[in-house]
Design a protein around this motif. Structure first.
Motif, mmCIF file in Angstrom:
data_model
loop_
_atom_site.group_PDB
_atom_site.id
_atom_site.type_symbol
_atom_site.label_atom_id
_atom_site.label_comp_id
_atom_site.label_asym_id
_atom_site.label_seq_id
_atom_site.Cartn_x
_atom_site.Cartn_y
_atom_site.Cartn_z
ATOM 1 N N GLY A 1 -20.495 35.481 -33.974
ATOM 2 C CA GLY A 1 -20.070 34.876 -32.707
ATOM 3 C C GLY A 1 -20.780 35.547 -31.552
ATOM 4 N N ASP A 2 -20.022 35.952 -30.554
ATOM 5 C CA ASP A 2 -20.643 36.628 -29.414
ATOM 6 C C ASP A 2 -20.403 38.137 -29.455
ATOM 7 O OD1 ASP A 2 -17.985 36.607 -28.935
ATOM 8 O OD2 ASP A 2 -18.065 35.508 -27.044
ATOM 9 N N LYS A 3 -19.796 38.600 -30.566
ATOM 10 C CA LYS A 3 -19.558 40.035 -30.706
ATOM 11 C C LYS A 3 -19.894 40.441 -32.143
ATOM 12 C CE LYS A 3 -15.786 43.358 -30.541
ATOM 13 N NZ LYS A 3 -14.336 43.477 -30.644
ATOM 14 N N TYR A 4 -20.952 41.199 -32.299
ATOM 15 C CA TYR A 4 -21.365 41.625 -33.638
ATOM 16 C C TYR A 4 -22.289 42.822 -33.503
ATOM 17 C CZ TYR A 4 -25.407 38.795 -32.298
ATOM 18 O OH TYR A 4 -26.472 38.268 -31.623
ATOM 19 N N SER A 5 -22.471 43.508 -34.604
ATOM 20 C CA SER A 5 -23.430 44.616 -34.601
ATOM 21 C C SER A 5 -24.331 44.501 -35.828
ATOM 22 C CB SER A 5 -22.712 45.970 -34.594
ATOM 23 O OG SER A 5 -22.032 46.162 -35.809
ATOM 24 N N VAL A 6 -25.495 45.071 -35.692
ATOM 25 C CA VAL A 6 -26.482 45.053 -36.789
ATOM 26 C C VAL A 6 -26.980 46.483 -37.007
ATOM 27 C CG1 VAL A 6 -28.668 44.104 -37.619
ATOM 28 C CG2 VAL A 6 -27.231 42.752 -36.073
ATOM 29 N N ALA A 7 -26.942 46.919 -38.235
ATOM 30 C CA ALA A 7 -27.532 48.211 -38.604
ATOM 31 C C ALA A 7 -28.835 47.929 -39.336
ATOM 32 C CB ALA A 7 -26.577 48.998 -39.499
ATOM 33 N N VAL A 8 -29.904 48.507 -38.852
ATOM 34 C CA VAL A 8 -31.228 48.313 -39.455
ATOM 35 C C VAL A 8 -31.706 49.639 -40.038
ATOM 36 C CG1 VAL A 8 -33.659 47.813 -38.989
ATOM 37 C CG2 VAL A 8 -31.881 46.476 -37.858
ATOM 38 N N ALA A 9 -32.009 49.649 -41.309
ATOM 39 C CA ALA A 9 -32.748 50.770 -41.896
ATOM 40 C C ALA A 9 -34.150 50.241 -42.163
ATOM 41 C CB ALA A 9 -32.091 51.249 -43.178
ATOM 42 N N LEU A 10 -35.093 50.826 -41.507
ATOM 43 C CA LEU A 10 -36.472 50.334 -41.523
ATOM 44 C C LEU A 10 -37.382 51.385 -42.133
ATOM 45 C CD1 LEU A 10 -38.975 48.669 -40.253
ATOM 46 C CD2 LEU A 10 -38.704 50.236 -38.342
ATOM 47 N N GLU A 11 -38.244 50.963 -43.032
ATOM 48 C CA GLU A 11 -39.247 51.873 -43.568
ATOM 49 C C GLU A 11 -40.619 51.468 -43.053
ATOM 50 O OE1 GLU A 11 -39.753 52.065 -47.845
ATOM 51 O OE2 GLU A 11 -40.252 54.186 -47.711
ATOM 52 N N TYR A 12 -41.233 52.369 -42.330
ATOM 53 C CA TYR A 12 -42.570 52.133 -41.800
ATOM 54 C C TYR A 12 -43.503 53.171 -42.400
ATOM 55 C CZ TYR A 12 -46.467 52.136 -38.509
ATOM 56 O OH TYR A 12 -47.728 52.106 -37.953
ATOM 57 N N ARG A 13 -44.407 52.723 -43.239
ATOM 58 C CA ARG A 13 -45.388 53.605 -43.884
ATOM 59 C C ARG A 13 -44.740 54.845 -44.498
ATOM 60 N NH1 ARG A 13 -50.383 52.007 -39.811
ATOM 61 N NH2 ARG A 13 -50.147 49.835 -40.336
ATOM 62 N N GLY A 14 -43.635 54.572 -45.200
ATOM 63 C CA GLY A 14 -42.969 55.640 -45.937
ATOM 64 C C GLY A 14 -41.948 56.414 -45.137
ATOM 65 N N HIS A 15 -41.737 56.051 -43.919
ATOM 66 C CA HIS A 15 -40.855 56.819 -43.045
ATOM 67 C C HIS A 15 -39.706 55.936 -42.573
ATOM 68 C CE1 HIS A 15 -44.722 58.796 -43.116
ATOM 69 N NE2 HIS A 15 -44.085 59.915 -42.847
ATOM 70 N N TRP A 16 -38.486 56.382 -42.872
ATOM 71 C CA TRP A 16 -37.312 55.583 -42.562
ATOM 72 C C TRP A 16 -36.752 55.907 -41.190
ATOM 73 C CZ3 TRP A 16 -35.321 51.582 -45.367
ATOM 74 C CH2 TRP A 16 -35.766 51.447 -46.688
#
Lengths: 350, 242
Positions: B218-233
């Motif tokens: 809706g209009d209230k939410y959260s997102v957790a992103v774990a991102l790996e960039y060239r081996g680095h999180w």
């Protein structure tokens, strides 16, 4: 606790009675979630998960990540070695466990991995339903692949578009390999920053996962008019895949299915390209892991059974075309098999 | 699973960075009088091996062996057909096929005359490797040393910057979408920017963050992103309203 596979619980309890095991653990980590999910189908996002099944049929679940534990209303054990306190008679997934977890069991459990994998090979109606959904998504994902691929696009950009499509449409995960180029291409790998060019042969295998279960599709796309050699190569791949599809039914061995494919290559003088130097397997099973055993190889004598799900893919290198792929998912029925992919069986061109 | 761009930008991470890291590993070996270091690597547990050699197994498992006096060797579960690519993105000059990892490791030990080995984080070695290795008679010792350096920190910062910038820019676009649809949108943005791997978790406030499951945002939410960039999180969490 939700999402317990009741059929699997019954199977495991029977196995425990047969083996005299008083408890069994099903361990999963971030890479190999499948032993855990074979009983408790929760897509955990942390590092570890453990299900303990007792002889009474009770299941207790522990996660290493607090968000997983909260979402599943299950136990949390941040020091995950403590989840193994008390040990167990047997563990499915023992091979993947960190040694500190094994040590925490006290007495070394026996591995139940092979037995549980055998139980998993024959799918329930519910599991087949998930694999059908995943096949549908694989088909639509490949359609998207063909739509967006164009000269000048980099391989990783193409993968990003397909990945986005699959996730938009409900894929939990996707295993995907790709290659592009000509006869110099000997295999697939993760995407590079190579720009696609007119005349390229672009190979891919898409392996989307729905509700834990993977399906796959393997196809080759030529950007532009295919060369006579590419067309000739595809005819061989098509004949090989059809040979397996025509053969596979209960009672046929994995070796038979591999030999049927390899014999087509031999017939056309390309037998050397069916070996480990140029290819890996002629197919494999699918389920909670994208590369389940038995593999379809000439030295695997496993007898295929009704309700197993396999992909027959004679993917290999040929000097005519470079590496080429072609494969579909087959559900083994009472008397034969049903192809679950609906994508046209052809060499795609654009 | 890894399906983004796996590469080695030698401006971003010059070979000298890996030479210094290997030297640190060799110093730790010398301190314990060990002839070689073993580093386990699989499709998920790849960061230690990546730190030392830039190798990331997009699939399957591998063992990295760092001799004290010789170049590192990769014992690789992947097909030799991809070795040229592996060599192009790692420090390895020697790669050995290893469909069975431990026998290949023991063969190498025999060839080099090693009767003992250091293992990075020995208690975390998978049982399937630990048990036959222990039974082989080649003595294994746990080795620990600092895997942090300025280059490592800089890469994590880059990953965090990418995660923050893209998530902040894209976050409002999730309103009115399902978490599946928003996952797709984020996958496209992150992977086009060069992310190797991505784990996305969503919450609408009534539960802990969890993988997408078809929930309407809706209009209230959260997102957790774990991102790996060239081996680095990097891990970043943002919510609406900002």
């Amino acid at each position: 606790m939700q999402r317990i596979n009741e059929h699997r619980r019954t199977q495991l309890l029977n196995l425990m009675t047969e083996r005299g095991w008083d408890s069994i653990l099903l361990y999963g980590n971030a890479w190999r979630k499948d032993p855990f999910r074979s009983l408790v189908n929760i897509n955990f996002s942390g590092d570890h998960a453990l299900a303990r099944l007792s002889r009474s049929g009770d299941v207790t679940v522990t996660f290493s990540d607090p968000w997983d534990a909260e979402t599943a209303s299950a136990a949390l054990q941040a020091d995950f070695a403590k989840a193994f306190a008390g040990g167990a008679a047997a563990v499915a997934g023992l091979e993947f466990m960190e040694e500190r977890f094994v040590a925490a069991c006290g007495t070394l459990p026996v591995s139940a991995t092979t037995e549980v994998e055998e139980l998993r090979r024959v799918k329930t109606a519910e599991e087949i339903g998930y694999i059908r959904q995943a096949c549908d998504l694989a088909d639509r994902g490949y359609q998207r692949f063909v739509e967006v691929a164009e000269p000048g696009m980099r391989e990783f950009e193409l993968v990003a578009e397909v990945e986005a499509f699959l996730k938009e449409n409900g894929a939990e995960d996707n295993f995907m390999l790709i290659a592009s180029g000509g006869i110099e291409v000997v295999g697939m790998k993760p995407p590079t920053d190579r720009k696609l060019q007119k005349g390229d042969s672009i190979t891919t295998e898409l392996t989307p996962q729905v509700n834990g279960y993977y399906a796959q599709i393997c196809r080759t796309l030529v950007l532009g008019e295919p060369s006579p050699d590419q067309l000739k190569a595809f005819e061989i791949f098509s004949e090989a895949q059809c040979a397996a599809q025509d053969l596979i039914k209960p009672g046929v061995t994995a070796a038979d299915a591999a030999r049927a494919q390899n014999d087509v290559f031999r017939k056309y003088g390309y037998g050397e390209y069916t070996g480990a130097k140029y290819t890996r397997v002629r197919g494999h099973c699918l389920g909670l892991y994208p590369d389940e055993t038995p593999h379809i190889l000439e030295d695997v004598d496993y007898v295929l059974k009704k309700d197993m799900v396999v992909i027959a893919h004679p993917n290999t290198y040929l000097p005519l075309s470079g590496y080429m792929v072609f494969g579909d998912v087959l559900l083994i029925t009472e008397t034969g098999n049903t192809r679950l992919n609906k994508t046209e069986k052809k060499l795609f061109t654009k | 699973m890894k399906r983004g761009l796996i590469t080695w930008d030698k401006v971003e991470l010059p070979p000298s960075v890996f030479e210094a890291r290997l030297a640190r590993a060799r110093k730790a070996l010398a301190a314990q009088d060990l002839p070689a270091l073993l580093v386990y690597s699989d499709v998920w547990r790849s960061n230690e091996g990546r730190h030392l050699t830039n190798y990331m197994p997009y699939w399957n498992r591998s063992l990295i062996v760092i001799p004290r006096e010789q170049p590192p060797v990769l014992l690789c579960g992947l097909s030799p057909r991809v070795y040229p690519w592996i060599k192009s993105v790692t420090v390895f000059e020697e790669i050995r096929p290893a469909s069975k990892l431990v026998p290949t490791l023991l063969q190498l030990c025999t060839e080099r005359g090693w009767t003992k080995l250091g293992v990075l984080d020995l208690p975390r070695l998978p049982h399937e490797i630990y048990a036959p290795q222990k039974a082989s008679g080649v003595e294994a010792s746990d080795v620990q040393f600092d895997l942090t350096d300025d280059a490592e920190i800089a890469m994590h910062r880059r990953a965090e910057q990418m995660a923050q910038e893209i998530l902040t820019a894209e976050l409002p676009r999730g309103a009115g979408l399902t978490d599946y649809q928003f996952s797709g949108l984020l996958e496209r943005a992150f992977r086009r920017a060069g992310a190797e791997d991505l784990v996305l978790l969503f919450s609408t406030g009534d539960s802990a963050p969890r993988p997408a499951c078809g929930t309407m945002l809706g209009d209230k939410y959260s997102v957790a992103v774990a991102l790996e960039y060239r081996g680095h999180w990097a891990r970043v969490r943002r919510g609406l309203p900002l």
